[in-house]
Design a protein around this motif. Structure first.
Motif, PDB file in Angstrom:
ATOM      1  N   GLU A   6       0.827  -1.200   0.000  1.00 54.74           N
ATOM      2  CA  GLU A   6       0.000   0.000   0.000  1.00 54.74           C
ATOM      3  C   GLU A   6       0.860   1.249   0.000  1.00 54.74           C
ATOM      4  O   GLU A   6       1.980   1.259   0.509  1.00 54.74           O
ATOM      5  CB  GLU A   6      -0.905  -0.010   1.235  1.00 54.74           C
ATOM      6  CG  GLU A   6      -1.892  -1.150   1.256  1.00 54.74           C
ATOM      7  CD  GLU A   6      -2.204  -1.616   2.666  1.00 54.74           C
ATOM      8  OE1 GLU A   6      -1.512  -1.192   3.600  1.00 54.74           O
ATOM      9  OE2 GLU A   6      -3.137  -2.423   2.819  1.00 54.74           O
ATOM     10  N   SER A   7       0.311   2.293  -0.558  1.00 54.43           N
ATOM     11  CA  SER A   7       0.986   3.585  -0.508  1.00 54.43           C
ATOM     12  C   SER A   7       0.871   4.151   0.899  1.00 54.43           C
ATOM     13  O   SER A   7       0.051   3.708   1.714  1.00 54.43           O
ATOM     14  CB  SER A   7       0.364   4.531  -1.520  1.00 54.43           C
ATOM     15  OG  SER A   7      -1.012   4.731  -1.230  1.00 54.43           O
ATOM     16  N   ARG A   8       1.680   5.138   1.169  1.00 58.12           N
ATOM     17  CA  ARG A   8       1.642   5.766   2.487  1.00 58.12           C
ATOM     18  C   ARG A   8       0.368   6.570   2.640  1.00 58.12           C
ATOM     19  O   ARG A   8      -0.067   7.253   1.718  1.00 58.12           O
ATOM     20  CB  ARG A   8       2.858   6.673   2.651  1.00 58.12           C
ATOM     21  CG  ARG A   8       2.970   7.339   4.013  1.00 58.12           C
ATOM     22  CD  ARG A   8       4.202   8.194   4.089  1.00 58.12           C
ATOM     23  NE  ARG A   8       5.422   7.404   3.950  1.00 58.12           N
ATOM     24  CZ  ARG A   8       6.640   7.926   3.979  1.00 58.12           C
ATOM     25  NH1 ARG A   8       6.811   9.220   4.138  1.00 58.12           N
ATOM     26  NH2 ARG A   8       7.693   7.144   3.846  1.00 58.12           N
ATOM     27  N   GLY A   9      -0.239   6.486   3.803  1.00 59.80           N
ATOM     28  CA  GLY A   9      -1.408   7.303   4.079  1.00 59.80           C
ATOM     29  C   GLY A   9      -0.966   8.696   4.449  1.00 59.80           C
ATOM     30  O   GLY A   9      -0.099   9.268   3.809  1.00 59.80           O
ATOM     31  N   GLY A  10      -1.554   9.234   5.498  1.00 59.18           N
ATOM     32  CA  GLY A  10      -1.108  10.537   5.909  1.00 59.18           C
ATOM     33  C   GLY A  10      -2.091  11.261   6.777  1.00 59.18           C
ATOM     34  O   GLY A  10      -3.128  10.709   7.174  1.00 59.18           O
ATOM     35  N   LEU A  11      -1.732  12.500   7.063  1.00 57.84           N
ATOM     36  CA  LEU A  11      -2.558  13.380   7.870  1.00 57.84           C
ATOM     37  C   LEU A  11      -3.191  14.418   6.964  1.00 57.84           C
ATOM     38  O   LEU A  11      -2.489  15.081   6.193  1.00 57.84           O
ATOM     39  CB  LEU A  11      -1.692  14.059   8.941  1.00 57.84           C
ATOM     40  CG  LEU A  11      -2.354  15.149   9.790  1.00 57.84           C
ATOM     41  CD1 LEU A  11      -3.482  14.565  10.623  1.00 57.84           C
ATOM     42  CD2 LEU A  11      -1.322  15.832  10.672  1.00 57.84           C
ATOM     43  N   VAL A  12      -4.492  14.549   7.041  1.00 55.02           N
ATOM     44  CA  VAL A  12      -5.199  15.499   6.191  1.00 55.02           C
ATOM     45  C   VAL A  12      -6.264  16.202   7.019  1.00 55.02           C
ATOM     46  O   VAL A  12      -6.811  15.617   7.964  1.00 55.02           O
ATOM     47  CB  VAL A  12      -5.805  14.765   4.973  1.00 55.02           C
ATOM     48  CG1 VAL A  12      -6.827  13.736   5.408  1.00 55.02           C
ATOM     49  CG2 VAL A  12      -6.385  15.733   3.986  1.00 55.02           C
ATOM     50  N   THR A  19      -5.581   9.971  -1.800  1.00 52.10           N
ATOM     51  CA  THR A  19      -5.729   8.767  -2.611  1.00 52.10           C
ATOM     52  C   THR A  19      -4.740   7.702  -2.160  1.00 52.10           C
ATOM     53  O   THR A  19      -3.544   7.972  -2.048  1.00 52.10           O
ATOM     54  CB  THR A  19      -5.510   9.066  -4.106  1.00 52.10           C
ATOM     55  OG1 THR A  19      -6.486  10.014  -4.547  1.00 52.10           O
ATOM     56  CG2 THR A  19      -5.656   7.798  -4.942  1.00 52.10           C
ATOM     57  N   LEU A  20      -5.251   6.521  -1.905  1.00 49.96           N
ATOM     58  CA  LEU A  20      -4.428   5.366  -1.559  1.00 49.96           C
ATOM     59  C   LEU A  20      -4.303   4.451  -2.775  1.00 49.96           C
ATOM     60  O   LEU A  20      -5.227   4.364  -3.584  1.00 49.96           O
ATOM     61  CB  LEU A  20      -5.045   4.583  -0.401  1.00 49.96           C
ATOM     62  CG  LEU A  20      -5.294   5.338   0.895  1.00 49.96           C
ATOM     63  CD1 LEU A  20      -5.962   4.407   1.917  1.00 49.96           C
ATOM     64  CD2 LEU A  20      -4.007   5.904   1.453  1.00 49.96           C
ATOM     65  N   SER A  21      -3.175   3.779  -2.854  1.00 50.52           N
ATOM     66  CA  SER A  21      -3.006   2.756  -3.886  1.00 50.52           C
ATOM     67  C   SER A  21      -2.451   1.491  -3.255  1.00 50.52           C
ATOM     68  O   SER A  21      -1.843   1.536  -2.180  1.00 50.52           O
ATOM     69  CB  SER A  21      -2.077   3.233  -5.005  1.00 50.52           C
ATOM     70  OG  SER A  21      -0.769   3.433  -4.503  1.00 50.52           O
ATOM     71  N   GLY A 111      -2.902  -6.405   2.723  1.00 55.11           N
ATOM     72  CA  GLY A 111      -1.766  -5.515   2.814  1.00 55.11           C
ATOM     73  C   GLY A 111      -1.383  -5.278   4.257  1.00 55.11           C
ATOM     74  O   GLY A 111      -2.053  -5.755   5.178  1.00 55.11           O
ATOM     75  N   GLN A 112      -0.325  -4.516   4.449  1.00 51.81           N
ATOM     76  CA  GLN A 112       0.201  -4.304   5.794  1.00 51.81           C
ATOM     77  C   GLN A 112      -0.553  -3.214   6.544  1.00 51.81           C
ATOM     78  O   GLN A 112      -0.417  -3.098   7.767  1.00 51.81           O
ATOM     79  CB  GLN A 112       1.700  -3.947   5.720  1.00 51.81           C
ATOM     80  CG  GLN A 112       2.005  -2.505   5.326  1.00 51.81           C
ATOM     81  CD  GLN A 112       1.908  -2.248   3.837  1.00 51.81           C
ATOM     82  OE1 GLN A 112       1.512  -3.100   3.047  1.00 51.81           O
ATOM     83  NE2 GLN A 112       2.304  -1.034   3.452  1.00 51.81           N
ATOM     84  N   GLY A 113      -1.337  -2.449   5.837  1.00 50.04           N
ATOM     85  CA  GLY A 113      -2.100  -1.365   6.458  1.00 50.04           C
ATOM     86  C   GLY A 113      -1.374  -0.035   6.372  1.00 50.04           C
ATOM     87  O   GLY A 113      -0.138   0.029   6.423  1.00 50.04           O
ATOM     88  N   THR A 114      -2.150   1.009   6.230  1.00 52.62           N
ATOM     89  CA  THR A 114      -1.585   2.357   6.172  1.00 52.62           C
ATOM     90  C   THR A 114      -2.479   3.306   6.956  1.00 52.62           C
ATOM     91  O   THR A 114      -3.704   3.232   6.864  1.00 52.62           O
ATOM     92  CB  THR A 114      -1.417   2.819   4.712  1.00 52.62           C
ATOM     93  OG1 THR A 114      -0.715   4.056   4.665  1.00 52.62           O
ATOM     94  CG2 THR A 114      -2.749   2.967   3.997  1.00 52.62           C
TER      95      THR A 114
END
Length: 120
Positions: A6-12, A19-21, A111-114
């Motif tokens: 998975e792509s990195r998540g984040g703070l918003v 957008t996650l991939s 996936g490993q989770g984000t």
């Protein structure tokens, strides 16, 4: 060995977008359903959205109209576009896929989770 990365998540901020991939790699013959799930602290993991190999989608009521799931079959990748984010969307987001690693074996992978954090 199949992996979902998975792509990195984040703070918003609330009202923002992210957008996650999630890309599947390894020995893959085909991928059936793909999806996103999430787990908030102290809560059970819940379905966010799924998409079939033919593009049929399904969403949790809490994200309908705000989130869009899509996939690129050529890249073995699933996406989750999240708009109008709310603090209650804060959770660890997990990618999931049913993958054929040979003609006869279908296995479910995670996936490993984000982490996605939405501030108010």
């Amino acid at each position: 060995q199949v992996q979902l990365v998975e792509s990195r998540g984040g703070l918003v901020q609330a009202g923002g977008s992210l957008t996650l991939s999630c890309a599947a790699s390894g020995i893959i013959v085909s991928i059936n359903g793909m999806g996103w799930y999430r787990q908030a602290p102290g809560k059970q993991r819940e379905l966010v959205a799924t998409i079939t190999s033919g593009g049929i989608t399904n969403y949790a009521d809490s994200v309908k109209g705000r989130f869009t799931i899509s996939r690129d079959n050529a890249k073995n990748t699933v996406y989750l576009q999240m708009n109008s984010l709310k603090p209650e969307d804060t959770a660890v987001y997990y990618c999931n896929a049913d993958i054929n690693t040979n003609k006869f074996v279908l296995t479910n992978y995670w996936g490993q989770g984000t982490q996605v954090t939405v501030s108010s």
